[in-house]
Design a protein around this motif. Structure first.
Motif, PDB file in Angstrom:
ATOM      1  N   LEU A  46       0.820  -1.218   0.000  1.00  0.00           N
ATOM      2  CA  LEU A  46       0.000   0.000   0.000  1.00  0.00           C
ATOM      3  C   LEU A  46       0.851   1.265   0.000  1.00  0.00           C
ATOM      4  O   LEU A  46       0.332   2.372  -0.002  1.00  0.00           O
ATOM      5  N   VAL A  99       0.307  -4.203   6.155  1.00  0.00           N
ATOM      6  CA  VAL A  99       0.012  -4.425   7.563  1.00  0.00           C
ATOM      7  C   VAL A  99      -1.410  -4.007   7.939  1.00  0.00           C
ATOM      8  O   VAL A  99      -1.962  -4.463   8.937  1.00  0.00           O
ATOM      9  N   LEU A 122       8.570  -5.076  -0.035  1.00  0.00           N
ATOM     10  CA  LEU A 122       8.638  -3.609   0.019  1.00  0.00           C
ATOM     11  C   LEU A 122       8.387  -3.050   1.423  1.00  0.00           C
ATOM     12  O   LEU A 122       8.618  -1.861   1.658  1.00  0.00           O
ATOM     13  N   ILE A 153      11.303  -3.652  11.721  1.00  0.00           N
ATOM     14  CA  ILE A 153      10.648  -3.939  10.429  1.00  0.00           C
ATOM     15  C   ILE A 153      11.700  -4.288   9.373  1.00  0.00           C
ATOM     16  O   ILE A 153      11.551  -5.266   8.634  1.00  0.00           O
ATOM     17  N   SER A 177      17.077  -1.993  -2.064  1.00  0.00           N
ATOM     18  CA  SER A 177      18.005  -1.259  -1.222  1.00  0.00           C
ATOM     19  C   SER A 177      17.779   0.226  -1.498  1.00  0.00           C
ATOM     20  O   SER A 177      16.682   0.600  -1.954  1.00  0.00           O
ATOM     21  N   SER A 178      18.771   1.049  -1.231  1.00  0.00           N
ATOM     22  CA  SER A 178      18.547   2.500  -1.296  1.00  0.00           C
ATOM     23  C   SER A 178      19.880   3.220  -1.441  1.00  0.00           C
ATOM     24  O   SER A 178      20.927   2.693  -1.035  1.00  0.00           O
ATOM     25  N   TYR A 207      17.276   2.016  -4.911  1.00  0.00           N
ATOM     26  CA  TYR A 207      16.427   3.058  -5.483  1.00  0.00           C
ATOM     27  C   TYR A 207      16.939   4.436  -5.082  1.00  0.00           C
ATOM     28  O   TYR A 207      17.247   4.682  -3.906  1.00  0.00           O
ATOM     29  N   THR A 256      13.872  12.263   0.579  1.00  0.00           N
ATOM     30  CA  THR A 256      13.625  12.845  -0.737  1.00  0.00           C
ATOM     31  C   THR A 256      12.143  13.184  -0.958  1.00  0.00           C
ATOM     32  O   THR A 256      11.763  13.570  -2.058  1.00  0.00           O
TER      33      THR A 256
HETATM   34  N1  LIG Z   1      10.244   5.771  -1.901  1.00  0.00           N
HETATM   35  C1  LIG Z   1      11.554   5.996  -2.030  1.00  0.00           C
HETATM   36  O1  LIG Z   1      11.967   7.109  -2.374  1.00  0.00           O
HETATM   37  C2  LIG Z   1      12.531   4.875  -1.780  1.00  0.00           C
HETATM   38  C3  LIG Z   1      13.898   5.125  -2.019  1.00  0.00           C
HETATM   39  C4  LIG Z   1      14.812   4.121  -1.766  1.00  0.00           C
HETATM   40  C5  LIG Z   1      14.380   2.871  -1.337  1.00  0.00           C
HETATM   41  N2  LIG Z   1      13.049   2.652  -1.112  1.00  0.00           N
HETATM   42  C6  LIG Z   1      12.654   1.327  -0.641  1.00  0.00           C
HETATM   43  O2  LIG Z   1      11.560   0.817  -1.388  1.00  0.00           O
HETATM   44  C7  LIG Z   1      10.711   0.023  -0.543  1.00  0.00           C
HETATM   45  C8  LIG Z   1       9.290   0.555  -0.598  1.00  0.00           C
HETATM   46  O3  LIG Z   1       9.305   1.899  -0.205  1.00  0.00           O
HETATM   47  P1  LIG Z   1       8.020   2.852  -0.257  1.00  0.00           P
HETATM   48  O4  LIG Z   1       8.512   4.193  -0.644  1.00  0.00           O
HETATM   49  O5  LIG Z   1       6.921   2.245  -1.001  1.00  0.00           O
HETATM   50  O6  LIG Z   1       7.682   2.919   1.305  1.00  0.00           O
HETATM   51  P2  LIG Z   1       6.344   3.411   2.021  1.00  0.00           P
HETATM   52  O7  LIG Z   1       6.704   3.909   3.374  1.00  0.00           O
HETATM   53  O8  LIG Z   1       5.556   4.292   1.124  1.00  0.00           O
HETATM   54  O9  LIG Z   1       5.550   2.033   2.157  1.00  0.00           O
HETATM   55  C9  LIG Z   1       5.963   1.008   3.019  1.00  0.00           C
HETATM   56  C10 LIG Z   1       4.784   0.144   3.319  1.00  0.00           C
HETATM   57  O10 LIG Z   1       5.195  -0.830   4.275  1.00  0.00           O
HETATM   58  C11 LIG Z   1       4.098  -1.036   5.136  1.00  0.00           C
HETATM   59  N3  LIG Z   1       4.554  -1.599   6.396  1.00  0.00           N
HETATM   60  C12 LIG Z   1       5.107  -0.964   7.453  1.00  0.00           C
HETATM   61  N4  LIG Z   1       5.325  -1.838   8.445  1.00  0.00           N
HETATM   62  C13 LIG Z   1       4.917  -3.040   7.998  1.00  0.00           C
HETATM   63  C14 LIG Z   1       4.893  -4.347   8.562  1.00  0.00           C
HETATM   64  N5  LIG Z   1       5.313  -4.575   9.818  1.00  0.00           N
HETATM   65  N6  LIG Z   1       4.431  -5.359   7.810  1.00  0.00           N
HETATM   66  C15 LIG Z   1       3.958  -5.156   6.555  1.00  0.00           C
HETATM   67  N7  LIG Z   1       3.941  -3.934   5.976  1.00  0.00           N
HETATM   68  C16 LIG Z   1       4.429  -2.900   6.696  1.00  0.00           C
HETATM   69  C17 LIG Z   1       3.454   0.334   5.306  1.00  0.00           C
HETATM   70  O11 LIG Z   1       2.087   0.209   5.720  1.00  0.00           O
HETATM   71  C18 LIG Z   1       3.599   0.917   3.912  1.00  0.00           C
HETATM   72  O12 LIG Z   1       2.424   0.700   3.144  1.00  0.00           O
HETATM   73  C19 LIG Z   1      11.344   0.077   0.857  1.00  0.00           C
HETATM   74  O13 LIG Z   1      12.198  -1.028   1.019  1.00  0.00           O
HETATM   75  C20 LIG Z   1      12.187   1.345   0.798  1.00  0.00           C
HETATM   76  O14 LIG Z   1      13.251   1.282   1.701  1.00  0.00           O
HETATM   77  C21 LIG Z   1      12.113   3.629  -1.320  1.00  0.00           C
END
Ligand SMILES: NC(=O)c1ccc[n+]([C@@H]2O[C@H](COP(=O)([O-])OP(=O)(O)OC[C@H]3O[C@@H](n4cnc5c(N)ncnc54)[C@H](O)[C@@H]3O)[C@@H](O)[C@H]2O)c1
Length: 320
Positions: free
Chosen positions: A10, A35, A74, A92, A116-117, A169, A184
């Protein structure tokens, strides 16, 4: 790769990845989970499961019930939120990750994708055109968990043959779902405020240059890496992937081309310190050579697309 489970679906990336994966592989073959229970309405056509990734038994039951052979993991706590609650970020991002890795190995899954990131880099890394292989000593808890994730991916790939894949990413820009608490996030918020009020107060300094990627490139990169021939994949923790790099001043100037009255001011907070030790750009030649990565979106076409789509979302009359 017949049945894919997406955790944390989500969030900013998962909410769009689940749509694109359903289009590519068929909605019946994509199980989305998060979650909380609000997901069913976001994922028409997909099976939706409420899943806390720290609950190993629940994860195992879902993998069995749906005959899952591929996981895209994710669920995570991002950089800014992780600095405010490091214990939660560890729980987490590490405990949850270990559950996913162990179950993937014990149930002999075909493939596991863990993002990763750019947060893996830190004060002692090369921060311009950051190499694929360099010193990774981040100074945030989020970065620490991402480096550990990359090391575990390498370790388990060698030990058990688990086909692990990952992308470092850059900051992800999108309009469908708001970002979840990263450094960001400003590069998304700026569009909403430019359209709503014509002003934006930026939490980073004007010259904080960071690598960014637009959502269509993010989901395509993820699908292309997941589909790549296992023999081509030489990096299991996280590939550098570049698309565009800009500072807050540069994105503000780009927005001003379409909203001339737009004004930005700077009130840097703790996020400036996080951004200071992230790269300005990354060397992604390994991703380009090994699985054909190539971006389609840059600062110019992304800005136009964001303005049009955020305006439509806000119900604001806006023309380029
Ligand atoms: N968005 C970015 O700019 C970015 C950049 C680098 C890396 N990432 C990586 O990409 C992945 C996804 O990132 P995103 O931006 O969609 O993050 P986000 O914070 O938008 O979404 C993370 C989701 O994880 C869910 N979550 C939290 N705790 C949980 C649990 N215990 N069990 C199940 N779900 C749980 C949340 O409800 C949320 O929907 C992550 O690994 C993040 O580190 C994202």
């Amino acid at each position: 790769m017949k049945k894919i489970l997406i955790t944390g679906a989500l969030g900013q990336i998962g909410s769009e990845l689940s749509v694109e994966f359903s289009r590519r592989y068929g909605a019946d073959n994509v199980v989305v989970s998060d979650v909380n229970s609000e997901g069913a309405k976001l994922a028409p056509g997909n099976a939706y499961e409420v899943l806390d990734v720290t609950d190993a038994a629940a994860l195992e039951a879902i993998v069995k019930r749906h005959n899952v052979d591929t996981i895209v993991h994710l669920a995570a706590i991002l950089s800014a939120k992780g600095e405010q609650n490091p214990d939660l970020a560890w729980k987490i991002n590490i405990d949850g990750l270990l559950n996913v890795m162990r179950i993937s190995m014990s149930m002999k899954l075909d493939r596991l994708m863990v993002p990763s990131s750019i947060a893996v880099f830190g004060p002692t890394s090369v921060l311009y055109d950051s190499p694929q292989e360099t010193i990774l000593k981040p100074n945030t808890m989020y970065g620490v968990t991402k480096v550990i994730g990359e090391l575990l991916a390498d370790y388990y790939y060698k030990k058990s043959g688990l086909d692990m894949r990952g992308i470092r990413y850059p900051g992800v820009i999108s309009y469908r779902t708001l970002p979840g608490g990263g450094t960001t996030d400003y590069a998304v918020e700026i569009f909403y405020e430019a359209l709503r009020s014509g002003r934006y107060t930026c939490p980073l300094s004007s010259d904080a240059c960071l690598p960014m990627i637009y959502m269509p490139d993010t989901v395509r990169a993820t699908a292309e890496l997941l589909e790549a021939d296992p023999d081509a994949i030489k990096v299991h923790g996280g590939y550098n992937v570049g698309a565009m790099s800009f500072t807050p001043a540069q994105i503000a100037a780009e927005i001003k081309k379409y909203i001339p009255s737009f004004e930005i001011e700077y009130a840097p907070d703790f996020r400036r310190e996080i951004a200071r030790y992230w790269p300005a750009s990354v060397d992604d030649s390994a991703a380009r050579a090994q699985w054909g990565w190539k971006e389609e979106w840059n600062l110019e076409n992304m800005t136009r697309d964001m303005l049009v789509n955020v305006a439509a979302k806000l119900g604001i009359d806006f023309k380029l």
